[in-house]
Design a protein around this motif. Structure first.
Motif, PDB file in Angstrom:
ATOM      1  N   ASP A 121       0.829  -1.193  -0.012  1.00 31.18           N
ATOM      2  CA  ASP A 121       0.111  -0.003  -0.007  1.00 31.18           C
ATOM      3  C   ASP A 121       0.950   1.394  -0.218  1.00 31.18           C
ATOM      4  O   ASP A 121       0.364   2.387  -0.038  1.00 31.18           O
ATOM      5  CB  ASP A 121      -1.022   0.046   1.164  1.00 31.18           C
ATOM      6  CG  ASP A 121      -2.132  -0.853   1.056  1.00 31.18           C
ATOM      7  OD1 ASP A 121      -2.496  -1.108  -0.211  1.00 31.18           O
ATOM      8  OD2 ASP A 121      -2.629  -1.606   1.818  1.00 31.18           O
ATOM      9  N   ASP A 148      -1.003   6.317  -8.851  1.00 33.92           N
ATOM     10  CA  ASP A 148      -1.753   6.761  -7.934  1.00 33.92           C
ATOM     11  C   ASP A 148      -1.890   8.452  -7.778  1.00 33.92           C
ATOM     12  O   ASP A 148      -2.650   9.078  -7.437  1.00 33.92           O
ATOM     13  CB  ASP A 148      -1.524   6.230  -6.688  1.00 33.92           C
ATOM     14  CG  ASP A 148      -2.215   4.906  -6.101  1.00 33.92           C
ATOM     15  OD1 ASP A 148      -3.172   4.723  -7.100  1.00 33.92           O
ATOM     16  OD2 ASP A 148      -1.719   4.041  -5.474  1.00 33.92           O
ATOM     17  N   ASP A 149      -0.406   8.846  -7.956  1.00 36.75           N
ATOM     18  CA  ASP A 149      -0.176  10.212  -8.023  1.00 36.75           C
ATOM     19  C   ASP A 149      -0.364  10.986  -9.184  1.00 36.75           C
ATOM     20  O   ASP A 149      -0.141  12.435  -9.112  1.00 36.75           O
ATOM     21  CB  ASP A 149       1.047  10.561  -7.391  1.00 36.75           C
ATOM     22  CG  ASP A 149       2.394   9.757  -8.020  1.00 36.75           C
ATOM     23  OD1 ASP A 149       2.091   9.419  -9.247  1.00 36.75           O
ATOM     24  OD2 ASP A 149       3.374   9.876  -7.857  1.00 36.75           O
ATOM     25  N   TYR A 178      -5.225   8.688  -3.040  1.00 40.50           N
ATOM     26  CA  TYR A 178      -3.782   8.689  -2.830  1.00 40.50           C
ATOM     27  C   TYR A 178      -3.261   9.678  -3.791  1.00 40.50           C
ATOM     28  O   TYR A 178      -2.214   9.684  -4.076  1.00 40.50           O
ATOM     29  CB  TYR A 178      -3.241   7.414  -3.058  1.00 40.50           C
ATOM     30  CG  TYR A 178      -4.238   6.326  -2.409  1.00 40.50           C
ATOM     31  CD1 TYR A 178      -4.446   6.310  -0.971  1.00 40.50           C
ATOM     32  CD2 TYR A 178      -4.751   5.293  -2.962  1.00 40.50           C
ATOM     33  CE1 TYR A 178      -5.280   5.230  -0.384  1.00 40.50           C
ATOM     34  CE2 TYR A 178      -5.504   4.421  -2.505  1.00 40.50           C
ATOM     35  CZ  TYR A 178      -5.760   4.300  -1.225  1.00 40.50           C
ATOM     36  OH  TYR A 178      -6.520   3.568  -0.574  1.00 40.50           O
ATOM     37  N   SER A 189      -1.137  11.524   1.100  1.00 43.80           N
ATOM     38  CA  SER A 189      -1.331  10.109   0.641  1.00 43.80           C
ATOM     39  C   SER A 189      -0.937   9.094   1.693  1.00 43.80           C
ATOM     40  O   SER A 189      -1.622   8.438   1.893  1.00 43.80           O
ATOM     41  CB  SER A 189      -1.011  10.028  -0.864  1.00 43.80           C
ATOM     42  OG  SER A 189      -1.393  11.039  -1.651  1.00 43.80           O
ATOM     43  N   GLN A 190       0.359   9.264   2.167  1.00 42.37           N
ATOM     44  CA  GLN A 190       0.710   8.143   2.993  1.00 42.37           C
ATOM     45  C   GLN A 190      -0.046   8.187   4.319  1.00 42.37           C
ATOM     46  O   GLN A 190      -0.182   7.262   4.936  1.00 42.37           O
ATOM     47  CB  GLN A 190       2.019   8.432   3.113  1.00 42.37           C
ATOM     48  CG  GLN A 190       2.725   7.146   4.032  1.00 42.37           C
ATOM     49  CD  GLN A 190       2.563   6.020   3.382  1.00 42.37           C
ATOM     50  OE1 GLN A 190       3.169   5.823   2.150  1.00 42.37           O
ATOM     51  NE2 GLN A 190       2.048   4.973   3.933  1.00 42.37           N
ATOM     52  N   ARG A 247      -3.403   6.242   3.507  1.00 43.03           N
ATOM     53  CA  ARG A 247      -3.050   4.917   3.668  1.00 43.03           C
ATOM     54  C   ARG A 247      -2.792   4.447   4.734  1.00 43.03           C
ATOM     55  O   ARG A 247      -3.366   3.091   5.132  1.00 43.03           O
ATOM     56  CB  ARG A 247      -1.646   4.489   2.651  1.00 43.03           C
ATOM     57  CG  ARG A 247      -1.721   4.780   1.236  1.00 43.03           C
ATOM     58  CD  ARG A 247      -0.593   4.410   0.505  1.00 43.03           C
ATOM     59  NE  ARG A 247      -0.517   4.390  -1.022  1.00 43.03           N
ATOM     60  CZ  ARG A 247      -0.148   5.537  -1.639  1.00 43.03           C
ATOM     61  NH1 ARG A 247       0.509   6.471  -1.090  1.00 43.03           N
ATOM     62  NH2 ARG A 247      -0.160   5.297  -3.042  1.00 43.03           N
TER      63      ARG A 247
END
Length: 464
Positions: free
Chosen positions: A22, A120-121, A411, A418-419, A422
């Motif tokens: 993840d 994701d980014d 994310y 984003s982290q 997660r």
């Protein structure tokens, strides 16, 4: 429910790839074992498609996580592109976590590649940094391959421009894999049969896990493990709610305090607290050993993992592994699924945006053109070793007209935020032994993080 788009129900923003962990994303829906003409011979000589007008022959450069000239589900499109448009693609393979750095360096040095994976980014982070080339002038939305997907493409619009034309649309990109042979031995009803009857819900999944664990007098069997944040997100999306949505004005909206999200989080916390969602000692999210050996009930992972199980079954026909989507929320009005898309973007500074757009059209036509689709199926089956049952069930989740899809990628903000997202998702479903979140409830983690999330949402909306 708000956010309805004709066909599938789209309730928010972009989802792209599934992750092996993840912390990073992968080109999961297209990642395959590299093949060759002996292992996977592909012929496109009898196929005729219109992927765009003629272009000058060129060697394009691709930056991403897999060889797009040999991957089973892309190889036919590449061969058609190469043989009919006179273009080749040179692949530079990097880990998904390195793409942003490598791409930034290449663009700044005037050596932009021509194709790069969606990750994701990508949206909104990299789009907001002008990392890509708008493609409207090269793409014909009236072409048959794009019929019915314009509303999805527009979900990724940034600053009024379309940079991303996904060629793969994956409803339920994450699945629960299980050992069907062991389930049968124990006497647990097959989750696939429950799904077919419309009875695959949070409650019936929980019953399956309890029966699985209770069947072992030695206490060595566990319940659910796998991709931590993506699994948690799948449960949340089954309520019909996205964590981050795109409003009618194109701006981002966070839904972390939505009552449906809270309800899903409470359900996940119950799974964790009752020991129904946990990792065995020494086991990682991508480890297939617990399912293979029948010591875990379900592995929540991206579609890409299914090929690993299929290859085991090909070697031993006594094995029987299968998979189901994440279960339906029993209180939802419909069966909602997470949805991801996959495709390529053309980086800013590319010299061959027109050629790259033709290749993207070829990839999309591998889903929509009858002849190219049949050739692609053969390539996938040889490469990924799916059974017919596996392939047919997977393809049923590409039918956008008959499924209710929630597009949600939380994310895509800055790396730090984003982290955080997660982490709080993963810690809601699993005991992650994080010093920061140890022992905290969803509500506590969410409230501590909302300020940071809202600040990022405001930042990106301010750019629009």
């Amino acid at each position: 429910m708000a956010g309805i788009i004709a066909g599938a129900t789209v309730v928010s923003m972009a989802a792209c790839s599934n992750g092996t962990t993840d912390g990073t994303s992968t080109s999961s829906d297209t990642e395959t074992t590299i093949d060759d003409e002996i292992e996977n011979p592909v012929s496109v000589g009898d196929i005729s498609i219109d992927a765009g007008e003629e272009v000058e022959p060129a060697e394009l450069e691709y930056l991403g996580g897999y060889d797009i000239t040999t991957a089973g589900d892309v190889k036919p499109a590449y061969k058609y592109f190469s043989e009919n448009y006179g273009c080749t693609i040179k692949c530079t393979l990097v880990g998904s976590g390195q793409i942003q750095e490598k791409l930034t360096t290449a663009i700044s040095s005037g050596e932009s590649p021509d194709l790069v994976d969606y990750s994701d980014d990508t949206f909104p982070l990299l789009m907001s940094k002008n990392m890509y080339t708008p493609l409207e002038e090269y793409m014909n939305m009236s072409a048959p391959q794009w019929a019915g997907v314009e509303s999805y493409i527009n979900q990724y619009k940034w600053g009024g421009k379309n940079y991303y034309y996904p060629w793969a649309y994956n409803v339920s990109p994450n699945f629960l894999v299980y050992n069907r042979g062991v389930f049968e031995q124990i006497g647990i009803e097959d989750p696939k049969e429950l799904y077919d009857k419309g009875e695959w819900t949070w409650d019936t999944m929980t019953d399956c896990i309890r029966k699985f664990i209770d069947s072992d007098a030695d206490g060595n069997r566990t319940g659910l493990y796998g991709a931590t944040a993506y699994s948690a997100q799948s449960f949340i999306n089954s309520t019909g709610t996205a964590l981050i949505s795109v409003g009618a004005d194109g701006k981002l909206v966070q839904n972390f305090s939505n009552a449906n999200v809270d309800r899903a989080a409470n359900f996940m916390q119950t799974l964790k607290n009752e020991g129904l969602a946990s990792f065995q000692e020494g086991v990682m999210d991508v480890d297939i050993t617990p399912i293979k050996e029948g010591t875990a009930a379900f592995q929540g992972m991206g579609e890409w993992i299914i090929s690993n199980y299929a290859k085991l079954m090909q070697k031993d026909d006594t094995l029987d592994y299968f998979f189901v989507p994440f279960p339906r929320d029993p209180e939802a009005d419909e069966y909602y699924y997470s949805m991801s898309t996959f495709g390529y973007l053309v980086p800013a500074g590319s010299k061959y945006a027109k050629q790259a757009s033709v290749f993207i059209n070829c990839c999309r036509l591998s889903f929509t053109d009858e002849d190219l689709r049949a050739t692609t199926k053969g390539s996938i089956m040889r490469n990924k070793k799916y059974t017919d049952e596996m392939y047919d069930f997977l393809m049923s989740f590409k039918d956008l007209d008959n499924l209710h899809a929630v597009i949600d990628n939380p994310y895509g903000l800055d790396e730090t935020t984003s982290q955080i997202i997660r982490d709080i998702l993963g810690n809601t479903l699993f005991e992650m032994f994080s010093e920061q979140y140890q022992g905290q409830t969803w509500t506590q983690m969410r409230e501590a993080s909302l300020g940071t999330i809202n600040k990022q949402i405001e930042y990106y909306n301010g750019l629009l």
